[in-house]
Design a protein around this motif. Sequence first.
Motif, mmCIF file in Angstrom:
data_model
loop_
_atom_site.group_PDB
_atom_site.id
_atom_site.type_symbol
_atom_site.label_atom_id
_atom_site.label_comp_id
_atom_site.label_asym_id
_atom_site.label_seq_id
_atom_site.Cartn_x
_atom_site.Cartn_y
_atom_site.Cartn_z
ATOM 1 N N LEU A 12 -8.648 -29.287 -0.652
ATOM 2 C CA LEU A 12 -8.536 -30.174 -1.811
ATOM 3 C C LEU A 12 -9.779 -29.952 -2.660
ATOM 4 C CD1 LEU A 12 -6.941 -31.734 0.608
ATOM 5 C CD2 LEU A 12 -7.073 -33.679 -0.944
ATOM 6 N N ILE A 13 -9.599 -29.365 -3.828
ATOM 7 C CA ILE A 13 -10.761 -28.988 -4.620
ATOM 8 C C ILE A 13 -10.645 -29.429 -6.078
ATOM 9 C CG2 ILE A 13 -11.371 -27.029 -3.148
ATOM 10 C CD1 ILE A 13 -10.029 -25.187 -5.087
ATOM 11 N N ASP A 14 -11.794 -29.830 -6.596
ATOM 12 C CA ASP A 14 -11.906 -30.203 -7.997
ATOM 13 C C ASP A 14 -11.770 -28.940 -8.854
ATOM 14 O OD1 ASP A 14 -12.465 -31.546 -10.343
ATOM 15 O OD2 ASP A 14 -14.610 -31.727 -9.964
ATOM 16 N N ILE A 15 -11.245 -29.059 -10.048
ATOM 17 C CA ILE A 15 -11.156 -27.899 -10.934
ATOM 18 C C ILE A 15 -12.506 -27.600 -11.569
ATOM 19 C CG2 ILE A 15 -10.201 -27.023 -13.105
ATOM 20 C CD1 ILE A 15 -7.588 -28.350 -12.438
ATOM 21 N N ASP A 16 -13.167 -28.632 -12.102
ATOM 22 C CA ASP A 16 -14.421 -28.431 -12.828
ATOM 23 C C ASP A 16 -15.612 -28.586 -11.884
ATOM 24 O OD1 ASP A 16 -13.104 -28.157 -15.357
ATOM 25 O OD2 ASP A 16 -12.790 -30.314 -15.351
ATOM 26 N N MET A 17 -16.122 -27.445 -11.398
ATOM 27 C CA MET A 17 -17.278 -27.454 -10.503
ATOM 28 C C MET A 17 -18.291 -26.401 -10.934
ATOM 29 S SD MET A 17 -15.742 -27.955 -6.636
ATOM 30 C CE MET A 17 -14.668 -26.511 -6.709
ATOM 31 N N PRO A 18 -19.564 -26.570 -10.557
ATOM 32 C CA PRO A 18 -20.576 -25.556 -10.881
ATOM 33 C C PRO A 18 -20.320 -24.247 -10.143
ATOM 34 C CG PRO A 18 -21.595 -27.654 -10.228
ATOM 35 C CD PRO A 18 -20.140 -27.747 -9.892
ATOM 36 N N PHE A 19 -20.833 -23.149 -10.716
ATOM 37 C CA PHE A 19 -20.805 -21.797 -10.139
ATOM 38 C C PHE A 19 -19.410 -21.166 -10.144
ATOM 39 C CE2 PHE A 19 -24.307 -24.010 -7.746
ATOM 40 C CZ PHE A 19 -25.325 -23.521 -8.536
ATOM 41 N N LEU A 20 -18.445 -21.823 -9.532
ATOM 42 C CA LEU A 20 -17.061 -21.350 -9.578
ATOM 43 C C LEU A 20 -16.155 -22.546 -9.829
ATOM 44 C CD1 LEU A 20 -16.880 -18.980 -6.438
ATOM 45 C CD2 LEU A 20 -16.945 -18.255 -8.837
ATOM 46 N N SER A 21 -15.184 -22.387 -10.722
ATOM 47 C CA SER A 21 -14.225 -23.465 -10.932
ATOM 48 C C SER A 21 -13.246 -23.497 -9.765
ATOM 49 C CB SER A 21 -13.451 -23.249 -12.238
ATOM 50 O OG SER A 21 -12.546 -22.161 -12.094
ATOM 51 N N GLY A 22 -12.513 -24.580 -9.649
ATOM 52 C CA GLY A 22 -11.506 -24.671 -8.597
ATOM 53 C C GLY A 22 -10.490 -23.544 -8.692
ATOM 54 N N PHE A 23 -10.089 -23.194 -9.915
ATOM 55 C CA PHE A 23 -9.136 -22.101 -10.104
ATOM 56 C C PHE A 23 -9.726 -20.760 -9.644
ATOM 57 C CE2 PHE A 23 -7.029 -24.625 -13.743
ATOM 58 C CZ PHE A 23 -6.054 -25.121 -12.881
ATOM 59 N N GLU A 24 -11.004 -20.558 -9.921
ATOM 60 C CA GLU A 24 -11.657 -19.315 -9.492
ATOM 61 C C GLU A 24 -11.738 -19.240 -7.972
ATOM 62 O OE1 GLU A 24 -14.659 -18.274 -13.200
ATOM 63 O OE2 GLU A 24 -15.209 -19.897 -11.828
ATOM 64 N N VAL A 25 -11.999 -20.375 -7.344
ATOM 65 C CA VAL A 25 -12.043 -20.430 -5.878
ATOM 66 C C VAL A 25 -10.688 -20.039 -5.297
ATOM 67 C CG1 VAL A 25 -12.263 -21.948 -3.865
ATOM 68 C CG2 VAL A 25 -13.884 -22.163 -5.760
ATOM 69 N N VAL A 26 -9.633 -20.617 -5.856
ATOM 70 C CA VAL A 26 -8.275 -20.318 -5.387
ATOM 71 C C VAL A 26 -7.973 -18.831 -5.544
ATOM 72 C CG1 VAL A 26 -5.817 -20.716 -5.767
ATOM 73 C CG2 VAL A 26 -7.411 -22.630 -5.871
ATOM 74 N N LYS A 27 -8.253 -18.302 -6.717
ATOM 75 C CA LYS A 27 -7.952 -16.896 -6.998
ATOM 76 C C LYS A 27 -8.693 -15.973 -6.040
ATOM 77 C CE LYS A 27 -7.799 -13.493 -10.724
ATOM 78 N NZ LYS A 27 -8.041 -13.223 -12.170
ATOM 79 N N MET A 28 -9.983 -16.224 -5.822
ATOM 80 C CA MET A 28 -10.790 -15.357 -4.970
ATOM 81 C C MET A 28 -10.368 -15.470 -3.510
ATOM 82 S SD MET A 28 -14.461 -15.966 -6.874
ATOM 83 C CE MET A 28 -15.405 -14.720 -6.017
ATOM 84 N N ALA A 29 -10.030 -16.666 -3.073
ATOM 85 C CA ALA A 29 -9.568 -16.849 -1.687
ATOM 86 C C ALA A 29 -8.247 -16.122 -1.459
ATOM 87 C CB ALA A 29 -9.425 -18.336 -1.375
ATOM 88 N N LYS A 30 -7.337 -16.241 -2.434
ATOM 89 C CA LYS A 30 -6.041 -15.566 -2.309
ATOM 90 C C LYS A 30 -6.215 -14.052 -2.304
ATOM 91 C CE LYS A 30 -3.006 -19.137 -4.287
ATOM 92 N NZ LYS A 30 -1.930 -19.124 -3.288
ATOM 93 N N GLU A 31 -7.143 -13.543 -3.124
ATOM 94 C CA GLU A 31 -7.386 -12.104 -3.174
ATOM 95 C C GLU A 31 -7.897 -11.574 -1.838
ATOM 96 O OE1 GLU A 31 -10.052 -11.755 -6.470
ATOM 97 O OE2 GLU A 31 -8.436 -11.600 -7.959
ATOM 98 N N LYS A 32 -8.546 -12.437 -1.066
ATOM 99 C CA LYS A 32 -9.063 -12.047 0.247
ATOM 100 C C LYS A 32 -8.058 -12.322 1.365
ATOM 101 C CE LYS A 32 -13.959 -12.470 -0.949
ATOM 102 N NZ LYS A 32 -14.261 -11.031 -0.742
ATOM 103 N N GLY A 33 -6.860 -12.729 0.975
ATOM 104 C CA GLY A 33 -5.797 -12.912 1.952
ATOM 105 C C GLY A 33 -5.900 -14.180 2.785
ATOM 106 N N ILE A 34 -6.649 -15.173 2.302
ATOM 107 C CA ILE A 34 -6.777 -16.437 3.027
ATOM 108 C C ILE A 34 -5.469 -17.224 2.899
ATOM 109 C CG2 ILE A 34 -8.076 -18.592 3.222
ATOM 110 C CD1 ILE A 34 -9.647 -16.087 3.982
ATOM 111 N N PRO A 35 -4.893 -17.686 4.010
ATOM 112 C CA PRO A 35 -3.586 -18.358 3.974
ATOM 113 C C PRO A 35 -3.635 -19.845 3.606
ATOM 114 C CG PRO A 35 -4.333 -18.170 6.238
ATOM 115 C CD PRO A 35 -5.366 -17.476 5.402
ATOM 116 N N THR A 36 -4.804 -20.344 3.258
ATOM 117 C CA THR A 36 -4.974 -21.763 2.928
ATOM 118 C C THR A 36 -4.057 -22.197 1.785
ATOM 119 O OG1 THR A 36 -7.288 -21.725 3.651
ATOM 120 C CG2 THR A 36 -6.651 -23.475 2.110
ATOM 121 N N ASN A 37 -3.478 -23.385 1.920
ATOM 122 C CA ASN A 37 -2.731 -24.000 0.816
ATOM 123 C C ASN A 37 -3.687 -24.851 0.001
ATOM 124 O OD1 ASN A 37 -0.229 -22.914 1.447
ATOM 125 N ND2 ASN A 37 0.308 -24.579 2.830
ATOM 126 N N PHE A 38 -3.540 -24.796 -1.315
ATOM 127 C CA PHE A 38 -4.506 -25.465 -2.185
ATOM 128 C C PHE A 38 -3.911 -26.648 -2.952
ATOM 129 C CE2 PHE A 38 -6.321 -21.283 -1.528
ATOM 130 C CZ PHE A 38 -7.667 -21.581 -1.334
#
Length: 213
Positions: free
Chosen positions: A53-79
């Motif tokens: 469960l992640i906020d969209i507006d965060m420092p360093f990486l936005s929530g959307f950026e976190v999701v995108k990068m995790a998915k690119e690394k094949g992490i199966p987490t649901n967001f």
Amino acid sequence: MKDVSIIIADDHPLLLKGLYEELIANDYNVVGQASDGMNALKLILQYRPTLALIDIDMPFLSGFEVVKMAKEKGIPTNFIVLSFHKEVSYLCQAKALQINGYLLKEDSFFEIERCIHAVAKNQTYFSPSLDSLTLHSANDELKKLTLLTSSEVTILKLVAKQASNINIADHLCVSVRTVEKHRSNIIAKLALENSTNTLTHWAITNQKVIQEL
């Protein structure tokens, strides 16, 4: 839900603390919490939780950026993203990233629980507080984008970066006339007004969504 591991992230200390305490009090398995996007990503990569469960507006990486990068690394987490934003552009980004849940920070903990249970079953859950017309608009925008060919998507991304037809042609090693033809096709598929700079204005406004294609 004890078997469902959860990571939470929000840059507002009180909201993060409140969410953590509510989840723990209701017997949820919270394995980590973060106050910025970079640490959220590190925790997700480390623990590979069932849910995040992640906020969209965060420092360093936005929530959307976190999701995108995790998915690119094949992490199966649901967001599940948490936000104050109700605009179509944000919903389009969430849908383009195939995010499982979208909650508003005005939602009650009861709503958060409903979302968690739905997402844990691999269902999609968007806050009922979101206007149905806004959701339909987001769906319609994405449907239009799916009509584009890979070449048209590439050109649209370059248009969003305000590249000229000549620069796009040079970059893709095609003629300017070919670029103009693609632009015309894109305008038709997106049902935009066929006038000077219409596509450029649209692409700049929707740049974040386009980059997720």
